[in-house]
Structures are given as C-alpha cells and as structure tokens.
Write a protein that holds these residues in place. Structure first.
Motif, PDB file in Angstrom:
ATOM      1  N   ASN A   1       0.831  -1.208   0.000  1.00 25.35           N
ATOM      2  CA  ASN A   1       0.000   0.000   0.000  1.00 25.35           C
ATOM      3  C   ASN A   1       0.863   1.255   0.000  1.00 25.35           C
ATOM      4  OD1 ASN A   1      -2.235  -1.648   0.098  1.00 25.35           O
ATOM      5  ND2 ASN A   1      -2.600  -1.371   2.299  1.00 25.35           N
ATOM      6  N   GLU A   2       1.980   1.243   0.759  1.00 27.08           N
ATOM      7  CA  GLU A   2       2.856   2.417   0.788  1.00 27.08           C
ATOM      8  C   GLU A   2       3.514   2.638  -0.568  1.00 27.08           C
ATOM      9  OE1 GLU A   2       6.667   4.395   3.154  1.00 27.08           O
ATOM     10  OE2 GLU A   2       5.736   2.573   3.956  1.00 27.08           O
ATOM     11  N   ILE A   3       3.939   1.560  -1.207  1.00 27.26           N
ATOM     12  CA  ILE A   3       4.541   1.692  -2.543  1.00 27.26           C
ATOM     13  C   ILE A   3       3.536   2.286  -3.521  1.00 27.26           C
ATOM     14  CG2 ILE A   3       5.379   0.366  -4.531  1.00 27.26           C
ATOM     15  CD1 ILE A   3       6.771  -1.497  -2.497  1.00 27.26           C
ATOM     16  N   LYS A   4       2.303   1.801  -3.457  1.00 28.16           N
ATOM     17  CA  LYS A   4       1.273   2.275  -4.390  1.00 28.16           C
ATOM     18  C   LYS A   4       0.916   3.746  -4.159  1.00 28.16           C
ATOM     19  CE  LYS A   4      -1.068  -2.104  -5.428  1.00 28.16           C
ATOM     20  NZ  LYS A   4      -2.330  -2.877  -5.290  1.00 28.16           N
ATOM     21  N   SER A   5       1.100   4.229  -2.926  1.00 25.92           N
ATOM     22  CA  SER A   5       0.680   5.603  -2.609  1.00 25.92           C
ATOM     23  C   SER A   5       1.840   6.596  -2.593  1.00 25.92           C
ATOM     24  CB  SER A   5      -0.016   5.627  -1.243  1.00 25.92           C
ATOM     25  OG  SER A   5       0.887   5.251  -0.212  1.00 25.92           O
ATOM     26  N   THR A   6       3.053   6.137  -2.874  1.00 25.10           N
ATOM     27  CA  THR A   6       4.227   7.013  -2.796  1.00 25.10           C
ATOM     28  C   THR A   6       4.493   7.707  -4.124  1.00 25.10           C
ATOM     29  OG1 THR A   6       5.286   5.687  -1.069  1.00 25.10           O
ATOM     30  CG2 THR A   6       6.733   7.057  -2.408  1.00 25.10           C
ATOM     31  N   ASN A   7       4.835   8.976  -4.048  1.00 29.99           N
ATOM     32  CA  ASN A   7       5.277   9.728  -5.218  1.00 29.99           C
ATOM     33  C   ASN A   7       6.773   9.482  -5.397  1.00 29.99           C
ATOM     34  OD1 ASN A   7       6.025  11.574  -7.165  1.00 29.99           O
ATOM     35  ND2 ASN A   7       5.452  13.391  -5.988  1.00 29.99           N
ATOM     36  N   PHE A   8       7.141   8.792  -6.466  1.00 31.19           N
ATOM     37  CA  PHE A   8       8.536   8.411  -6.673  1.00 31.19           C
ATOM     38  C   PHE A   8       9.294   9.368  -7.592  1.00 31.19           C
ATOM     39  CE2 PHE A   8       6.827   4.210  -5.361  1.00 31.19           C
ATOM     40  CZ  PHE A   8       7.692   3.954  -4.316  1.00 31.19           C
ATOM     41  N   ASP A   9       8.742  10.529  -7.851  1.00 32.67           N
ATOM     42  CA  ASP A   9       9.490  11.518  -8.634  1.00 32.67           C
ATOM     43  C   ASP A   9      10.808  11.831  -7.923  1.00 32.67           C
ATOM     44  OD1 ASP A   9       7.413  11.632 -10.417  1.00 32.67           O
ATOM     45  OD2 ASP A   9       6.608  13.530  -9.671  1.00 32.67           O
ATOM     46  N   GLY A  10      11.924  11.713  -8.637  1.00 29.30           N
ATOM     47  CA  GLY A  10      13.219  12.001  -8.053  1.00 29.30           C
ATOM     48  C   GLY A  10      13.807  10.880  -7.229  1.00 29.30           C
ATOM     49  N   ILE A  11      13.131   9.723  -7.180  1.00 28.55           N
ATOM     50  CA  ILE A  11      13.621   8.554  -6.452  1.00 28.55           C
ATOM     51  C   ILE A  11      14.052   7.499  -7.478  1.00 28.55           C
ATOM     52  CG2 ILE A  11      13.081   6.776  -4.745  1.00 28.55           C
ATOM     53  CD1 ILE A  11      12.994   9.594  -3.605  1.00 28.55           C
ATOM     54  N   ASP A  12      15.195   6.869  -7.222  1.00 30.19           N
ATOM     55  CA  ASP A  12      15.772   5.942  -8.198  1.00 30.19           C
ATOM     56  C   ASP A  12      15.640   4.466  -7.828  1.00 30.19           C
ATOM     57  OD1 ASP A  12      17.462   7.837 -10.141  1.00 30.19           O
ATOM     58  OD2 ASP A  12      17.621   8.599  -8.095  1.00 30.19           O
ATOM     59  N   GLY A  13      15.379   4.180  -6.565  1.00 33.89           N
ATOM     60  CA  GLY A  13      15.273   2.789  -6.156  1.00 33.89           C
ATOM     61  C   GLY A  13      14.643   2.679  -4.782  1.00 33.89           C
ATOM     62  N   ILE A  14      14.279   1.442  -4.427  1.00 33.09           N
ATOM     63  CA  ILE A  14      13.674   1.144  -3.132  1.00 33.09           C
ATOM     64  C   ILE A  14      14.595   0.189  -2.378  1.00 33.09           C
ATOM     65  CG2 ILE A  14      11.765  -0.076  -1.993  1.00 33.09           C
ATOM     66  CD1 ILE A  14       9.960   0.893  -4.314  1.00 33.09           C
ATOM     67  N   LEU A  15      14.813   0.468  -1.101  1.00 35.43           N
ATOM     68  CA  LEU A  15      15.497  -0.451  -0.202  1.00 35.43           C
ATOM     69  C   LEU A  15      14.432  -1.049   0.710  1.00 35.43           C
ATOM     70  CD1 LEU A  15      18.218  -1.571   0.979  1.00 35.43           C
ATOM     71  CD2 LEU A  15      18.107   0.321   2.611  1.00 35.43           C
ATOM     72  N   SER A  16      14.305  -2.379   0.690  1.00 38.38           N
ATOM     73  CA  SER A  16      13.224  -3.012   1.449  1.00 38.38           C
ATOM     74  C   SER A  16      13.780  -4.101   2.352  1.00 38.38           C
ATOM     75  CB  SER A  16      12.179  -3.597   0.489  1.00 38.38           C
ATOM     76  OG  SER A  16      10.989  -3.905   1.187  1.00 38.38           O
ATOM     77  N   VAL A  17      13.593  -3.894   3.654  1.00 37.97           N
ATOM     78  CA  VAL A  17      14.155  -4.795   4.647  1.00 37.97           C
ATOM     79  C   VAL A  17      13.364  -6.105   4.688  1.00 37.97           C
ATOM     80  CG1 VAL A  17      12.753  -3.916   6.583  1.00 37.97           C
ATOM     81  CG2 VAL A  17      15.021  -4.897   7.016  1.00 37.97           C
ATOM     82  N   SER A  18      14.082  -7.184   4.949  1.00 34.24           N
ATOM     83  CA  SER A  18      13.435  -8.477   5.134  1.00 34.24           C
ATOM     84  C   SER A  18      12.515  -8.405   6.353  1.00 34.24           C
ATOM     85  CB  SER A  18      14.513  -9.553   5.330  1.00 34.24           C
ATOM     86  OG  SER A  18      13.941 -10.832   5.403  1.00 34.24           O
ATOM     87  N   PRO A  19      11.379  -9.076   6.307  1.00 35.25           N
ATOM     88  CA  PRO A  19      10.392  -8.946   7.390  1.00 35.25           C
ATOM     89  C   PRO A  19      10.964  -9.283   8.767  1.00 35.25           C
ATOM     90  CG  PRO A  19       9.440 -10.127   5.533  1.00 35.25           C
ATOM     91  CD  PRO A  19      10.903  -9.978   5.247  1.00 35.25           C
ATOM     92  N   TYR A  20      10.726  -8.376   9.709  1.00 31.34           N
ATOM     93  CA  TYR A  20      11.243  -8.526  11.066  1.00 31.34           C
ATOM     94  C   TYR A  20      10.158  -9.024  12.009  1.00 31.34           C
ATOM     95  CZ  TYR A  20       9.245  -3.828  10.771  1.00 31.34           C
ATOM     96  OH  TYR A  20       8.422  -2.767  10.496  1.00 31.34           O
ATOM     97  N   TYR A  21      10.549  -9.440  13.173  1.00 31.21           N
ATOM     98  CA  TYR A  21       9.690  -9.836  14.284  1.00 31.21           C
ATOM     99  C   TYR A  21       8.862 -11.093  14.003  1.00 31.21           C
ATOM    100  CZ  TYR A  21       6.654  -9.558  18.370  1.00 31.21           C
ATOM    101  OH  TYR A  21       5.989  -9.849  19.530  1.00 31.21           O
TER     102      TYR A  21
END
Length: 291
Positions: free
Chosen positions: A89-109
């Motif tokens: 949901n956050e990816i779908k709602s984020t404005n990625f203008d000026g962003i080149d990549g995503i860093l996504s942590v492996s699921p915690y807890y």
C-alpha cells in the motif's frame, strides 16, 4: 544499475531539542555528502530512525533531500516492514518523482520461513515501479535471509537488482558473490567488511560512517573497486577505530555523536533510543582527532 555502485550513505534524521526534524541540519548533511564524493543517498533506513518517523515527516524528509540534491545523486528510499500488504500500500501511494530505487528490509519480528521471505518480496516486486534492493539484517530482524533465497529472488524478478547484506557473515557474502547472476549487486551493509566485500567482487556499500567521513570512506571504496587493495586498506585501517565506535552503544546514536562533533547536526535521538554517553563522545572526539 551502475548508479548503485560505490558508496551509498544511510542518512540520519537530525532532530532539534524538541525532537522535531531539523531540516536545516539535514540540508547541511546532504550537501556535505554531495560535495565530498558520496555516490548515492539512502533515505528512511534504520539509521534514519524510520520506525519513529511519522508518515508526514517521511514525506517532508524526502522533499527536503530532493530539493537539496536536485538530481545530482541517485536516491534510494526505504520502504519495508513485516506487514506485506502495508508495504504494498505504501509503494502504491508514494510519489517516486526524483527517487531511483527502493530499499526493502526483510520482514522482522514475525520470523517467516525462507518461503515466506520469498513470497513477501515477490508480492513487493509485482507492484514496484522502481528497482528494489532487498535488505538482509538478521541482527535486527531475527531472521536470516539465506543466500539461496536471495539468489532465487535475483533470478526470478528483474526489478530485484541487488541485496544490502548486513549479516556480518563473510561466508554468506562469499556465497552470494560466487553464485549471483552477473549483473546482481551485492552491497555491503557492514561498514567494517565493506572493503573486503568490494575486493571480492561486491558493488559497494550502504554505509553509516560514510556520511560523516565521505571523502575518506568513498575514496577507500573507489580504490577497492579498482582492485587497489594496498592503498584502500591504508584508508580502512585509518577508519577502523571510528567505524567500531559508532556501533558501540547503538545506531544511530554513535553516528549522530560523530556528526555533532563535526558541527553538522545534534546527537539527539528519539526513544526508545538514547543519545551516546559522555564517555563514548569523548572516545569519538579522540578518534576523529587522530584521523
């Protein structure tokens, strides 16, 4: 994906005395890194205290970094968590203008199985408009993303272009480097191992200490990428003590103490973290003076 070679820095989030975001200090930090050899910027990672930053603050931080950067360096944005649907949901709602990549942590807890980790990143890959660097940091997640899982993701999804590996496990790094697809990036998330990883074939580092000493740290990594091990290790040895000290109590309290000593930002953190102790600050000051 050569834009993610070299030294990326996991930016802190500076705070004022009232613990609101200090945007003036953030601007100063970003400009300092642009001017001194950093290759790309990473926003909203662990070092940025992402777990205590509000959604509104995150948007404001992104806007601040982009306004100073003005497209000069690539920007990677941290979007991750242990609620897969919330990440989507956050990816779908984020404005990625000026962003080149995503860093996504492996699921915690949650401590998913390796299949659960794979399915989590598969779901994220299917909605992401940008290249993804998956992030393995078992010391924080209590779940190690094994090389077999990382490499499976690398082969199955074209937009999963690299891993930030931060298990402080040399054997795991070497397995990834030996078995990875040719264009898949193995990026060190361990400042103390970064040069060794680069010399073994890694693409670089996403560094904590690098944002405080970008000139020296970036030069070390560039020498490593060129295979100039002797010159690179001279810098590594010079930086060893300060690199160790910033993780002595907690991250980012250590790096914030360094940045305070450099008059870039204050050493304030949000609870449940606490600032570096007076003793650690004194050790850091001595180490900086030696450098």
């Amino acid at each position: 994906m050569t834009k993610f070679y070299g030294t990326g820095v996991a930016l802190i989030t500076p705070f004022k005395e009232d613990l609101s975001v200090d945007f003036d200090a953030l601007e100063k930090l970003v400009q300092y890194n642009i001017d001194n050899g950093t290759n790309y910027l990473v926003i909203s990672g662990t070092t940025g205290e992402s777990v205590t930053i509000t959604k509104e603050e995150k948007v404001a931080i992104i806007d601040c970094v982009k306004s100073i950067n003005e497209g000069q360096l690539p920007i990677v944005l941290g979007i991750g968590g242990n609620n897969t649907q919330a990440v989507i949901n956050e990816i779908k709602s984020t404005n990625f203008d000026g962003i080149d990549g995503i860093l996504s942590v492996s699921p915690y807890y949650s401590k998913p199985t390796q299949e659960g980790v794979y399915q989590h990143f598969k779901a994220i890959s299917e909605v992401s408009p940008l290249p993804i660097i998956v992030y393995n940091v078992p010391g924080r997640t209590s779940s190690n993303m094994l090389p077999v899982t990382t490499l499976r993701l690398a082969r199955d999804f074209n937009n999963i272009i690299g891993v930030k590996e931060a298990g402080n496990n040399v054997a795991q790094y070497l397995q990834l480097l030996r078995d990875k697809p040719e264009d898949f990036l193995v990026i060190s998330g361990d400042d103390d191992l970064a040069l060794s990883v680069v010399l073994a074939g890694g693409a670089g580092v996403i560094s904590v200490i690098g944002q405080a000493l970008p000139k020296e740290f970036s030069k070390m990594i560039q020498l490593g990428l060129k295979g100039e091990a002797k010159a690179a290790y001279q810098l590594h040895f010079k930086l060893m003590e300060i690199t160790s000290l910033i993780f002595k109590e907690n991250n980012p309290a250590g790096i914030k103490a360094v940045l305070e000593a450099l008059n870039i930002s204050k050493s304030l953190v949000r609870l449940p973290l606490v600032p570096a102790t007076t003793n650690l600050k004194e050790e850091i000051s001595k180490a900086l003076a030696a450098i």
